[in-house]
Design an enzyme around this catalytic site. Structure first.
Site, PDB file in Angstrom:
ATOM      1  N   SER A   1      -8.534 -16.498   2.839  1.00  0.00           N
ATOM      2  CA  SER A   1      -9.105 -16.694   1.507  1.00  0.00           C
ATOM      3  C   SER A   1      -9.046 -18.168   1.093  1.00  0.00           C
ATOM      4  O   SER A   1      -8.164 -18.915   1.510  1.00  0.00           O
ATOM      5  CB  SER A   1      -8.281 -15.852   0.521  1.00  0.00           C
ATOM      6  OG  SER A   1      -8.523 -16.262  -0.809  1.00  0.00           O
TER       7      SER A   1
ATOM      8  N   TYR B   1     -14.752 -19.307  -2.196  1.00  0.00           N
ATOM      9  CA  TYR B   1     -15.010 -19.240  -3.633  1.00  0.00           C
ATOM     10  C   TYR B   1     -15.612 -20.585  -3.975  1.00  0.00           C
ATOM     11  O   TYR B   1     -15.157 -21.603  -3.452  1.00  0.00           O
ATOM     12  CB  TYR B   1     -13.697 -19.106  -4.426  1.00  0.00           C
ATOM     13  CG  TYR B   1     -13.175 -17.700  -4.596  1.00  0.00           C
ATOM     14  CD1 TYR B   1     -13.975 -16.684  -5.094  1.00  0.00           C
ATOM     15  CD2 TYR B   1     -11.848 -17.420  -4.304  1.00  0.00           C
ATOM     16  CE1 TYR B   1     -13.463 -15.412  -5.272  1.00  0.00           C
ATOM     17  CE2 TYR B   1     -11.333 -16.146  -4.488  1.00  0.00           C
ATOM     18  CZ  TYR B   1     -12.151 -15.149  -4.975  1.00  0.00           C
ATOM     19  OH  TYR B   1     -11.651 -13.890  -5.158  1.00  0.00           O
TER      20      TYR B   1
ATOM     21  N   THR C   1     -17.967 -15.010  -1.519  1.00  0.00           N
ATOM     22  CA  THR C   1     -17.681 -13.941  -2.486  1.00  0.00           C
ATOM     23  C   THR C   1     -18.592 -14.112  -3.691  1.00  0.00           C
ATOM     24  O   THR C   1     -18.626 -15.187  -4.293  1.00  0.00           O
ATOM     25  CB  THR C   1     -16.202 -13.973  -2.901  1.00  0.00           C
ATOM     26  OG1 THR C   1     -15.415 -13.808  -1.728  1.00  0.00           O
ATOM     27  CG2 THR C   1     -15.887 -12.860  -3.892  1.00  0.00           C
TER      28      THR C   1
ATOM     29  N   LYS D   1     -20.215 -11.314   0.195  1.00  0.00           N
ATOM     30  CA  LYS D   1     -19.234 -10.260  -0.074  1.00  0.00           C
ATOM     31  C   LYS D   1     -19.283  -9.894  -1.553  1.00  0.00           C
ATOM     32  O   LYS D   1     -19.024 -10.747  -2.416  1.00  0.00           O
ATOM     33  CB  LYS D   1     -17.827 -10.758   0.300  1.00  0.00           C
ATOM     34  CG  LYS D   1     -16.731  -9.750   0.030  1.00  0.00           C
ATOM     35  CD  LYS D   1     -15.438 -10.199   0.693  1.00  0.00           C
ATOM     36  CE  LYS D   1     -14.307  -9.274   0.332  1.00  0.00           C
ATOM     37  NZ  LYS D   1     -13.867  -9.418  -1.062  1.00  0.00           N
TER      38      LYS D   1
ATOM     39  N   HIS E   1     -14.872  -5.521  -4.719  1.00  0.00           N
ATOM     40  CA  HIS E   1     -13.646  -6.316  -4.752  1.00  0.00           C
ATOM     41  C   HIS E   1     -12.430  -5.386  -4.891  1.00  0.00           C
ATOM     42  O   HIS E   1     -11.497  -5.662  -5.643  1.00  0.00           O
ATOM     43  CB  HIS E   1     -13.714  -7.316  -5.912  1.00  0.00           C
ATOM     44  CG  HIS E   1     -12.997  -8.621  -5.682  1.00  0.00           C
ATOM     45  ND1 HIS E   1     -13.641  -9.822  -5.541  1.00  0.00           N
ATOM     46  CD2 HIS E   1     -11.682  -8.919  -5.568  1.00  0.00           C
ATOM     47  CE1 HIS E   1     -12.763 -10.794  -5.369  1.00  0.00           C
ATOM     48  NE2 HIS E   1     -11.556 -10.272  -5.375  1.00  0.00           N
TER      49      HIS E   1
ATOM     50  N   ASP F   1     -16.723  -2.430   2.483  1.00  0.00           N
ATOM     51  CA  ASP F   1     -15.412  -2.953   2.084  1.00  0.00           C
ATOM     52  C   ASP F   1     -14.903  -2.176   0.876  1.00  0.00           C
ATOM     53  O   ASP F   1     -15.560  -2.126  -0.152  1.00  0.00           O
ATOM     54  CB  ASP F   1     -15.566  -4.437   1.711  1.00  0.00           C
ATOM     55  CG  ASP F   1     -14.290  -5.027   1.125  1.00  0.00           C
ATOM     56  OD1 ASP F   1     -13.403  -5.385   1.902  1.00  0.00           O
ATOM     57  OD2 ASP F   1     -14.192  -5.118  -0.123  1.00  0.00           O
TER      58      ASP F   1
ATOM     59  N   ILE G   1     -10.775   1.761   2.476  1.00  0.00           N
ATOM     60  CA  ILE G   1     -10.521   2.143   3.873  1.00  0.00           C
ATOM     61  C   ILE G   1      -9.013   2.364   4.058  1.00  0.00           C
ATOM     62  O   ILE G   1      -8.218   1.438   3.946  1.00  0.00           O
ATOM     63  CB  ILE G   1     -10.992   1.036   4.850  1.00  0.00           C
ATOM     64  CG1 ILE G   1     -12.456   0.671   4.616  1.00  0.00           C
ATOM     65  CG2 ILE G   1     -10.721   1.442   6.304  1.00  0.00           C
ATOM     66  CD1 ILE G   1     -13.453   1.725   4.966  1.00  0.00           C
TER      67      ILE G   1
ATOM     68  N   ARG H   1      -6.143  -4.298   0.965  1.00  0.00           N
ATOM     69  CA  ARG H   1      -4.877  -3.713   0.495  1.00  0.00           C
ATOM     70  C   ARG H   1      -4.072  -3.081   1.626  1.00  0.00           C
ATOM     71  O   ARG H   1      -2.849  -3.179   1.643  1.00  0.00           O
ATOM     72  CB  ARG H   1      -5.125  -2.638  -0.558  1.00  0.00           C
ATOM     73  CG  ARG H   1      -5.316  -3.180  -1.955  1.00  0.00           C
ATOM     74  CD  ARG H   1      -5.146  -2.088  -2.995  1.00  0.00           C
ATOM     75  NE  ARG H   1      -5.609  -2.537  -4.296  1.00  0.00           N
ATOM     76  CZ  ARG H   1      -6.870  -2.498  -4.706  1.00  0.00           C
ATOM     77  NH1 ARG H   1      -7.819  -2.025  -3.905  1.00  0.00           N
ATOM     78  NH2 ARG H   1      -7.194  -2.928  -5.901  1.00  0.00           N
TER      79      ARG H   1
END
Ligand code: GLV
Length: 402
Positions: A129, A152, A178, A275, A299, A330, A333, A354
């Site tokens: 990220s 970003y 994103t 994304k 997200h 995404d 899952i 996560r």
């Protein structure tokens, strides 16, 4: 009687390795979540676990998979199952990408390094990220596996260009842009706790930390958490505690538009994945914009609550743009079976954030290895039980909505 007793009694040797002992009873991602919940301070756990507003999107992301039923085929000789797939010219051991997550070192001091190493061992891409707590170069130094970088857009485009160039130089293979974070979603658990990043040490934190000594010692022994990619770049580098909302508001550019997608294409030769695509219309526009892929994503339910559920969007999007652009599902899952369902509906791969943060919080790097083993084995088992030997054999006829 003694004979019978003897025939059934088996005492397992006592496992001296604490992490192994902790992982020995872990069968699912939910088990890892339960351990992370016990081990992490409440503010940290809630930052990872929580979603926006009423958390309905977050719950639906997971729950929707339960509405999909298999139509398994039998008698197909599944003595060999190959879950590998190709994406952007790369072979993945199975169709999963580890999604970018911010501030990963709050789950465990090894943070991004641990997750990148585990991804390499599992043969799947790791995504770093922009707001990571290890730098582009630090991660590249520990993993030769496929790596993607998530962008970003800071207001300062020069800084974005610099990050993109550093990613290219360090061998990252794809970029995520994103697109669902014009402003930050309202994560109300964080609001209630006044959660900041890094967690500020107030009385409440000391109290909470005392109940979570494993995490607290690990956190205090490690070097301080910063936004490693942008230290000394004239933007907030996280050395003082900030609220994420404040950080995003002051640093990230809400004027982001399709023109910026074109600009990003002009400074990066490799694949770009948008994304946070949430409609068929935007999926079509993504194709027109010339990017290589889209991630259907809300997200993790952390931005707009009551946003579309990614797995429900896969089929309508695949009907319009499948084959023209890579489609990544995404959100939600938790099992290998979820990945197989998404592929059946038309996705090329899935991504998850996560799941590995829970694993990292529960048992560090070995927790992430364990979780990836669960996912991989789940894909293979589901394929075998439903009569699919290769990813290509997974098609729309395999599933139905209940
Ligand atoms: C960061 O991207 C977050 O969702 O907290």
């Amino acid at each position: 009687m003694i004979e019978t007793f003897r025939s059934v009694v088996r005492f397992k040797p006592i496992e001296l390795d604490r992490v192994k002992r902790r992982l020995s009873g872990v069968a699912t991602v939910d088990d890892l979540r339960a351990i992370a919940r016990r081990r992490l301070p409440r503010g940290v756990f809630d930052y990872i676990d929580g979603g926006a507003e009423d958390e309905r999107s977050m719950a639906r992301n997971v729950g929707a998979f339960g509405r999909i039923e298999f139509r398994p085929r039998v008698l197909r000789d599944v003595s060999r199952v190959d879950p590998s797939t190709e994406l952007f010219g790369r072979r993945l051991a199975f169709p999963l990408i580890l999604a970018p997550t911010g501030f990963t070192r709050i789950a465990h001091s090894q943070g991004e390094l641990a997750v990148a190493r585990a991804a390499q061992r599992a043969g799947i891409p790791y995504s770093l990220s922009t707001v990571s707590t290890r730098s582009i170069e630090e991660v590249a130094a520990v993993s030769d596996g496929p790596k993607w970088f998530q962008v970003y857009t800071w207001r300062d485009r020069g800084l974005v260009r610099e990050l993109v160039e550093r990613s290219a130089a360090a061998g990252y293979e794809a970029l995520w842009l994103t697109v669902d974070t014009a402003v930050l979603g309202r994560r109300e658990r964080d609001v209630r706790r006044g959660f900041t990043l890094p967690p500020k040490i107030g009385l409440e934190t000391i109290f909470d930390g005392a109940f979570h000594p494993g995490w607290t010692l690990d956190f205090l022994r490690a070097e301080p958490i910063t936004f490693s990619n942008v230290v000394d770049k004239g933007v907030d580098d996280g050395r003082t505690a900030v609220s994420l909302a404040g950080q995003v508001q002051s640093q990230f550019d809400p004027s982001l538009s399709w023109d910026d997608v074109e600009w990003l294409r002009s400074i990066w030769d490799g694949p770009i994945v948008l994304k946070g695509i949430q409609t068929v219309a935007d999926a079509k526009q993504a194709v027109a914009s010339g990017v290589a892929g889209i991630a259907l994503s809300n997200h993790g339910g952390r931005q707009l609550d009551d946003a579309p559920t990614p797995i429900e969007l896969v089929e309508p999007v695949a009907q319009e743009v499948g084959g023209q652009i890579a489609i990544i599902c995404d959100g939600g899952i938790r099992r290998g079976a979820d990945i197989v369902k998404a592929i059946a509906l038309g996705a090329d791969a899935c991504s998850a954030g996560r799941a590995y943060l829970y694993a990292l919080g529960a048992a560090g790097e070995r927790g992430v290895d364990h979780m990836l083993g669960i996912m991989h084995d789940g894909v293979v088992r589901t394929m075998a039980l439903s009569g699919c030997r290769t990813i290509d054999e997974i098609d729309r006829s395999l599933v139905t909505w209940r």
